[in-house]
Design an enzyme around this catalytic site. Structure first.
Site, mmCIF file in Angstrom:
data_model
loop_
_atom_site.group_PDB
_atom_site.id
_atom_site.type_symbol
_atom_site.label_atom_id
_atom_site.label_comp_id
_atom_site.label_asym_id
_atom_site.label_seq_id
_atom_site.Cartn_x
_atom_site.Cartn_y
_atom_site.Cartn_z
ATOM 1 N N TYR B 83 0.741 -1.215 0.002
ATOM 2 C CA TYR B 83 -0.390 -0.203 0.048
ATOM 3 C C TYR B 83 1.230 1.528 -0.074
ATOM 4 C CZ TYR B 83 -3.594 -2.899 1.841
ATOM 5 O OH TYR B 83 -4.554 -4.193 1.739
ATOM 6 N N HIS B 89 -7.090 1.160 -1.610
ATOM 7 C CA HIS B 89 -6.349 -0.286 -2.602
ATOM 8 C C HIS B 89 -5.451 -0.249 -2.116
ATOM 9 C CE1 HIS B 89 -10.655 -1.972 -1.979
ATOM 10 N NE2 HIS B 89 -10.993 -0.711 -3.353
ATOM 11 N N LYS B 120 -4.771 -4.226 -8.827
ATOM 12 C CA LYS B 120 -3.705 -4.001 -8.749
ATOM 13 C C LYS B 120 -2.376 -4.336 -9.475
ATOM 14 C CE LYS B 120 -5.175 -6.129 -4.238
ATOM 15 N NZ LYS B 120 -5.767 -5.205 -3.903
#
Lengths: 168, 141
Positions: B83, B89, B120
């Site tokens: 992070y 997120h 991601k």
């Protein structure tokens, strides 16, 4: 369209430069000629644009030149070219350009079959040898579908990432 | 100084399981002490003898010291999720790897599918003399 006559010389395929646009700007322009790599010539044969003495179709070409053809490069070249991208083939890679002028490189493409392994060292050597911070990995599956991934070498110090991301 | 128990391959503080790599980090920083069931004090080298743990810990430490927050990447097919801002997120799913390792293409695809579907990116953290970070982005061409 009548097929353009091409001749082979030293494992390259040569045609007059007046046909450059007719074969969709494939190949490298020399002074008076266009020089096609075997994979480019195979693509043009498959499309029915060129003819070569003793070669009647795609399979004839593959049989005769199997020792110099790199089918990995051919599959990627064919896939991207059919999608409208402009490319060149080099000794160890495929160059994907931003547009038809073929002046600005978008990616160097690194093709690999699904059953091969990706060696990290090979990827880094490939990038370093061309001084690249990104390449396009093309994974060819057994059904000849190709999935593409950009591999981006973020600077050693991760804090520079945000700045660089703007340009990748 | 806080005491942590190492038992059955996990770190325990009272009844809570602590995050493995964070405990190693705090142990290295002398902010905690770790004991086994027989009350033997363990130092960080005890854990870093394992090459994989060392490889992963070094990446954990690299990011931790640069202000990132890391958690386990288990649910996303990687080792860590990283992070930049804990309120958002995670950006990367990190996979530490030695420069001489090879990657199975099926594994590569699977990891990237999961990462992409959860917004991601896979980040291969390649250990050579220095680190090199290879971020992977699926491209629709």
């Amino acid at each position: 369209m009548e097929k353009i006559v091409v001749r082979e010389f030293n494992n390259k395929f040569i045609l007059n430069k007046e046909f450059y646009d007719k074969i969709g700007r494939i190949g490298k322009m020399d002074k008076d000629y266009i020089i096609l790599e075997p994979e480019e010539a195979l693509y043009c044969i498959k499309k029915g644009w060129i003819k070569l003495e003793g070669i009647n179709n795609f399979l004839d070409f593959v049989k005769k030149y199997k020792n110099i053809l790199n089918m990995k490069k051919f599959y990627v070249f064919e896939d991207l070219r059919n999608k409208g991208y402009y490319l060149d083939i080099e000794n160890d890679s495929i160059i994907l350009y931003t547009d038809y002028k073929k002046e600005k490189i978008l990616y160097y493409v690194y093709p690999i079959y699904e059953n091969e392994f990706l060696y990290i060292k090979d990827i880094l050597n490939f990038m370093d040898s061309k001084n690249l911070n990104k390449i396009l990995l093309a994974i060819i599956d057994i059904e000849n579908d190709i999935v593409y991934f950009a591999i981006i070498d973020i600077e050693n110090d991760i804090v520079y990432y945000e700045i660089n991301e703007l340009f990748l | 100084m806080k005491r942590v128990l190492y038992k059955d391959n996990v770190f325990l503080s009272e009844d809570k399981i602590l995050y493995f790599y964070e405990v190693l980090y705090l142990l290295e920083k002398n902010e905690i002490e770790v004991y086994d069931e027989k009350n033997n004090k363990l130092d960080i080298n005890y854990f870093l003898k394992d090459e994989k743990i060392k490889l992963y810990y070094d990446v954990y430490k690299y990011f931790r010291e640069r202000g990132y927050y890391l958690g386990t990447g288990l649910k996303f097919g990687g080792i860590f999720r990283i992070y930049e801002d804990i309120n958002q997120h995670s950006k990367w799913v990190a996979i530490p790897i030695n420069i001489n390792e090879k990657i199975d293409i099926y594994d590569f695809l699977a990891k990237n599918r999961v990462a992409h579907s959860t917004r991601k990116r896979i980040l291969y953290c390649v250990k050579d003399n220095n680190y090199r970070f290879l971020e992977i982005r699926w491209k629709k061409l």
